[in-house]
Design a protein around this motif. Sequence first.
Motif, mmCIF file in Angstrom:
data_model
loop_
_atom_site.group_PDB
_atom_site.id
_atom_site.type_symbol
_atom_site.label_atom_id
_atom_site.label_comp_id
_atom_site.label_asym_id
_atom_site.label_seq_id
_atom_site.Cartn_x
_atom_site.Cartn_y
_atom_site.Cartn_z
ATOM 1 N N LEU A 4 17.307 4.909 -44.829
ATOM 2 C CA LEU A 4 16.109 5.952 -45.232
ATOM 3 C C LEU A 4 14.793 4.982 -45.530
ATOM 4 O O LEU A 4 14.688 4.267 -46.140
ATOM 5 C CB LEU A 4 16.445 6.568 -46.605
ATOM 6 C CG LEU A 4 17.905 7.191 -46.489
ATOM 7 C CD1 LEU A 4 18.186 7.580 -47.834
ATOM 8 C CD2 LEU A 4 17.699 8.636 -45.518
ATOM 9 N N VAL A 5 13.741 5.858 -44.840
ATOM 10 C CA VAL A 5 12.419 5.232 -44.749
ATOM 11 C C VAL A 5 11.404 6.296 -45.689
ATOM 12 O O VAL A 5 11.370 7.180 -44.733
ATOM 13 C CB VAL A 5 11.755 4.408 -43.646
ATOM 14 C CG1 VAL A 5 10.568 4.054 -43.733
ATOM 15 C CG2 VAL A 5 12.927 3.395 -43.175
ATOM 16 N N GLU A 6 10.888 5.977 -46.619
ATOM 17 C CA GLU A 6 9.854 7.122 -47.003
ATOM 18 C C GLU A 6 8.467 6.761 -46.687
ATOM 19 O O GLU A 6 8.180 5.476 -46.593
ATOM 20 C CB GLU A 6 9.805 7.232 -48.552
ATOM 21 C CG GLU A 6 11.378 7.537 -49.122
ATOM 22 C CD GLU A 6 12.027 6.296 -49.575
ATOM 23 O OE1 GLU A 6 12.918 6.518 -50.624
ATOM 24 O OE2 GLU A 6 11.615 5.251 -49.212
ATOM 25 N N SER A 7 7.508 7.660 -46.570
ATOM 26 C CA SER A 7 6.168 7.266 -46.342
ATOM 27 C C SER A 7 5.394 8.598 -47.115
ATOM 28 O O SER A 7 5.798 9.769 -47.322
ATOM 29 C CB SER A 7 5.783 7.254 -44.996
ATOM 30 O OG SER A 7 6.126 8.402 -44.187
ATOM 31 N N GLY A 8 4.270 8.341 -47.014
ATOM 32 C CA GLY A 8 3.169 9.368 -47.402
ATOM 33 C C GLY A 8 2.706 9.424 -48.915
ATOM 34 O O GLY A 8 1.901 10.332 -49.364
ATOM 35 N N GLY A 9 3.123 8.662 -49.821
ATOM 36 C CA GLY A 9 2.734 8.482 -51.378
ATOM 37 C C GLY A 9 1.208 7.916 -51.215
ATOM 38 O O GLY A 9 0.668 7.663 -50.145
ATOM 39 N N GLY A 10 0.649 8.241 -52.378
ATOM 40 C CA GLY A 10 -0.557 7.610 -52.698
ATOM 41 C C GLY A 10 -1.094 8.333 -53.887
ATOM 42 O O GLY A 10 -0.626 8.442 -54.655
ATOM 43 N N LEU A 11 -2.548 8.056 -54.036
ATOM 44 C CA LEU A 11 -3.336 8.362 -55.269
ATOM 45 C C LEU A 11 -3.996 9.888 -54.964
ATOM 46 O O LEU A 11 -4.513 9.854 -53.943
ATOM 47 C CB LEU A 11 -4.379 7.391 -55.546
ATOM 48 C CG LEU A 11 -5.271 7.936 -56.678
ATOM 49 C CD1 LEU A 11 -4.494 8.027 -57.878
ATOM 50 C CD2 LEU A 11 -6.244 6.835 -56.904
ATOM 51 N N VAL A 12 -3.987 10.896 -55.758
ATOM 52 C CA VAL A 12 -4.548 12.095 -55.531
ATOM 53 C C VAL A 12 -4.984 12.657 -56.936
ATOM 54 O O VAL A 12 -4.236 12.230 -57.873
ATOM 55 C CB VAL A 12 -3.329 13.251 -54.945
ATOM 56 C CG1 VAL A 12 -2.197 13.250 -55.735
ATOM 57 C CG2 VAL A 12 -4.237 14.239 -54.467
ATOM 58 N N GLN A 13 -6.045 13.541 -57.113
ATOM 59 C CA GLN A 13 -6.418 14.233 -58.380
ATOM 60 C C GLN A 13 -5.392 15.248 -58.422
ATOM 61 O O GLN A 13 -4.874 15.945 -57.880
ATOM 62 C CB GLN A 13 -7.791 14.516 -58.275
ATOM 63 C CG GLN A 13 -8.772 13.159 -58.072
ATOM 64 C CD GLN A 13 -10.302 13.949 -58.173
ATOM 65 O OE1 GLN A 13 -10.472 14.806 -57.600
ATOM 66 N NE2 GLN A 13 -11.327 13.168 -58.790
ATOM 67 N N ALA A 14 -5.470 15.512 -60.060
ATOM 68 C CA ALA A 14 -4.848 16.703 -60.295
ATOM 69 C C ALA A 14 -5.229 17.978 -59.852
ATOM 70 O O ALA A 14 -6.501 18.174 -59.539
ATOM 71 C CB ALA A 14 -4.749 16.731 -61.902
ATOM 72 N N GLY A 15 -4.304 18.756 -59.257
ATOM 73 C CA GLY A 15 -4.327 20.084 -58.574
ATOM 74 C C GLY A 15 -4.292 19.781 -57.020
ATOM 75 O O GLY A 15 -4.552 20.743 -56.293
ATOM 76 N N GLY A 16 -4.353 18.429 -56.608
ATOM 77 C CA GLY A 16 -4.153 18.204 -55.326
ATOM 78 C C GLY A 16 -2.823 18.388 -54.757
ATOM 79 O O GLY A 16 -1.886 18.609 -55.441
#
Length: 123
Positions: A4-16
């Motif tokens: 299994l390979v995940e992707s798409g994580g990151g930093l986002v502001q609340a509400g995003g």
Amino acid sequence: QVQLVESGGGLVQAGGSLRLSCAASGRTFSAYAMGWFRQVPGKDRDFVAAINWSGDKTYYADSVKGRFTISRGSAQNTVYLQMNSLKPEDTAVYYCATYQTLNAVLTARPSDWGQGTQVTVSS
């Protein structure tokens, strides 16, 4: 064995919003479902959502109902987690997982794990 390979994580502001992806390979034909867990340091890995292989049954933790949506890709070995209205408490490492049976889904006991992807929600 399933990889299994995940992707798409990151930093986002609340509400995003963020969308996580997970691609499975290997012995996926025996899996009943795929899903997501999350973990913060010092705590247990918690169930987030799951979807059966045909895509017609979904399961969610109460903490994410109405905000997160799990879905299957057109290539059935792919699963997505659309995360909307993100909160700082959603910050965690998110892990993709596969399940061999319905009971495994209901008891949150997957059989395979991805390496995880970090999601950070700033306030």
